[in-house]
Design a protein around this motif. Structure first.
Motif, PDB file in Angstrom:
ATOM      1  N   MET A 209       0.843  -1.195   0.000  1.00 30.66           N
ATOM      2  CA  MET A 209       0.000   0.000   0.000  1.00 30.66           C
ATOM      3  C   MET A 209       0.879   1.247   0.000  1.00 30.66           C
ATOM      4  SD  MET A 209      -2.808   1.154   2.849  1.00 30.66           S
ATOM      5  CE  MET A 209      -3.635   2.735   2.753  1.00 30.66           C
ATOM      6  N   ALA A 210       0.586   2.198  -0.865  1.00 32.50           N
ATOM      7  CA  ALA A 210       1.329   3.452  -0.920  1.00 32.50           C
ATOM      8  C   ALA A 210       0.589   4.530  -0.132  1.00 32.50           C
ATOM      9  CB  ALA A 210       1.515   3.885  -2.368  1.00 32.50           C
ATOM     10  N   TRP A 211       1.335   5.564   0.249  1.00 32.90           N
ATOM     11  CA  TRP A 211       0.784   6.651   1.050  1.00 32.90           C
ATOM     12  C   TRP A 211       1.101   7.990   0.393  1.00 32.90           C
ATOM     13  CZ3 TRP A 211      -1.826   5.295   5.560  1.00 32.90           C
ATOM     14  CH2 TRP A 211      -1.645   3.974   5.986  1.00 32.90           C
ATOM     15  N   LEU A 212       0.243   8.963   0.615  1.00 34.59           N
ATOM     16  CA  LEU A 212       0.479  10.333   0.178  1.00 34.59           C
ATOM     17  C   LEU A 212       1.002  11.132   1.362  1.00 34.59           C
ATOM     18  CD1 LEU A 212       0.119  12.842  -1.719  1.00 34.59           C
ATOM     19  CD2 LEU A 212      -2.187  13.052  -0.727  1.00 34.59           C
ATOM     20  N   GLN A 213       2.165  11.776   1.184  1.00 37.31           N
ATOM     21  CA  GLN A 213       2.689  12.659   2.226  1.00 37.31           C
ATOM     22  C   GLN A 213       2.704  14.084   1.697  1.00 37.31           C
ATOM     23  OE1 GLN A 213       6.789  12.191   3.880  1.00 37.31           O
ATOM     24  NE2 GLN A 213       5.702  12.168   5.829  1.00 37.31           N
TER      25      GLN A 213
ATOM     26  N   GLU B 256       4.585  13.926  -1.936  1.00 34.35           N
ATOM     27  CA  GLU B 256       5.333  12.781  -2.434  1.00 34.35           C
ATOM     28  C   GLU B 256       4.563  11.509  -2.116  1.00 34.35           C
ATOM     29  OE1 GLU B 256       9.017  12.269  -0.204  1.00 34.35           O
ATOM     30  OE2 GLU B 256       8.131  13.419   1.442  1.00 34.35           O
ATOM     31  N   THR B 257       4.913  10.438  -2.821  1.00 34.47           N
ATOM     32  CA  THR B 257       4.318   9.129  -2.572  1.00 34.47           C
ATOM     33  C   THR B 257       5.313   8.273  -1.810  1.00 34.47           C
ATOM     34  OG1 THR B 257       2.969   9.244  -4.580  1.00 34.47           O
ATOM     35  CG2 THR B 257       3.356   7.058  -3.629  1.00 34.47           C
ATOM     36  N   LEU B 258       4.863   7.669  -0.724  1.00 36.38           N
ATOM     37  CA  LEU B 258       5.711   6.801   0.088  1.00 36.38           C
ATOM     38  C   LEU B 258       5.230   5.365  -0.037  1.00 36.38           C
ATOM     39  CD1 LEU B 258       6.038   8.844   3.408  1.00 36.38           C
ATOM     40  CD2 LEU B 258       7.603   8.820   1.465  1.00 36.38           C
ATOM     41  N   GLU B 259       6.149   4.474  -0.367  1.00 38.65           N
ATOM     42  CA  GLU B 259       5.806   3.063  -0.402  1.00 38.65           C
ATOM     43  C   GLU B 259       5.742   2.520   1.023  1.00 38.65           C
ATOM     44  OE1 GLU B 259       4.808   1.488  -3.041  1.00 38.65           O
ATOM     45  OE2 GLU B 259       5.155   3.295  -4.250  1.00 38.65           O
ATOM     46  N   ASP B 260       4.875   1.565   1.236  1.00 35.32           N
ATOM     47  CA  ASP B 260       4.673   1.031   2.578  1.00 35.32           C
ATOM     48  C   ASP B 260       5.889   0.226   3.028  1.00 35.32           C
ATOM     49  OD1 ASP B 260       3.321   0.727   4.892  1.00 35.32           O
ATOM     50  OD2 ASP B 260       1.928  -0.792   4.176  1.00 35.32           O
TER      51      ASP B 260
END
Length: 219
Positions: A1-5, A86-90
């Motif tokens: 799951m990716a996250w938006l920071q 930025e997009t952060l990978e889990d």
């Protein structure tokens, strides 16, 4: 799951309002950091001073979009001075920082062991210590050299003063290596709290006296 920071530049006066609004918009975590290299030295326990230029970083599930979040903030009267995302990978976040802190040996007998690690040598002098707010984990050169010196010294029955004790690592190491009367002092009340906790975790709290400098006994 990716996250938006999402990172938002604001001021000390508006940082708390941004934090509350972002949490209400579904942020799973909000972090406040220095936006202009303005040091805030160790505050008294229970206080939280901020920087005049503060960056508010919020972590959202990836189905959120930065445009909608910024629009919702603007509707509440909150406009950042600058923003980027930025997009952060889990990953296993609770263990990520632990990878940088592993058991360390100082001299022939002394080891510093974080709580999540097994002691490489159970028969060694093993000091249990996790990184915290107070200075002193053994990674800094000055602390490392002092720990090596303590390991090579005959401390049995000696009186030790740890001046600027930070985490208490040197005083605790001295006690584990056989020192007698041991005192730690620091101008930072948080350091004394950390030293007491670390001494208790190593079974030497009753042998370590801790004081602010102005409270040190005259003798």
């Amino acid at each position: 799951m990716a996250w938006l920071q999402l990172h938002l530049a604001t001021t000390e006066q508006h940082a708390d309002a941004f934090q509350a609004a972002l949490e209400n918009l579904g942020a799973v975590a909000v972090t406040l950091t220095d936006g202009a290299d303005q040091p805030v030295f160790e505050p008294p326990p229970g206080t939280r001073p901020l920087w005049q230029n503060t960056v508010v970083s919020a972590l959202f599930e990836k189905d959120q979009t930065p445009e909608l979040i910024l629009a919702a903030l603007t509707a509440q009267g909150l406009t950042a001075e600058a923003s980027h995302h930025e997009t952060l990978e889990d990953q296993t976040w609770e263990r990520a920082w632990m990878d940088d802190f592993s058991p360390m040996q100082f001299g022939e007998r002394l080891w510093i062991i974080p709580s999540w690690s097994e002691a490489p040598d159970p028969q060694a002098v093993n000091l249990k210590l996790d990184p915290g707010l107070a200075f002193g984990t053994g990674t800094h050169e000055t602390t490392s050299l002092c720990l090596q010196w303590l390991d090579g010294a005959d401390l049995h029955g000696k009186t030790v003063l740890d001046f600027g004790c930070g985490s208490g690592v040197l005083a605790i190491a001295a006690l584990l290596l056989g020192a007698g009367e041991t005192t730690g002092t620091d101008i930072d009340p948080q350091a004394l709290i950390a030293s007491e906790d670390n001494a208790r975790n190593n079974g030497v709290a009753d042998s370590l006296a801790l004081y602010l400098p102005e409270q040190m006994p005259a003798d």
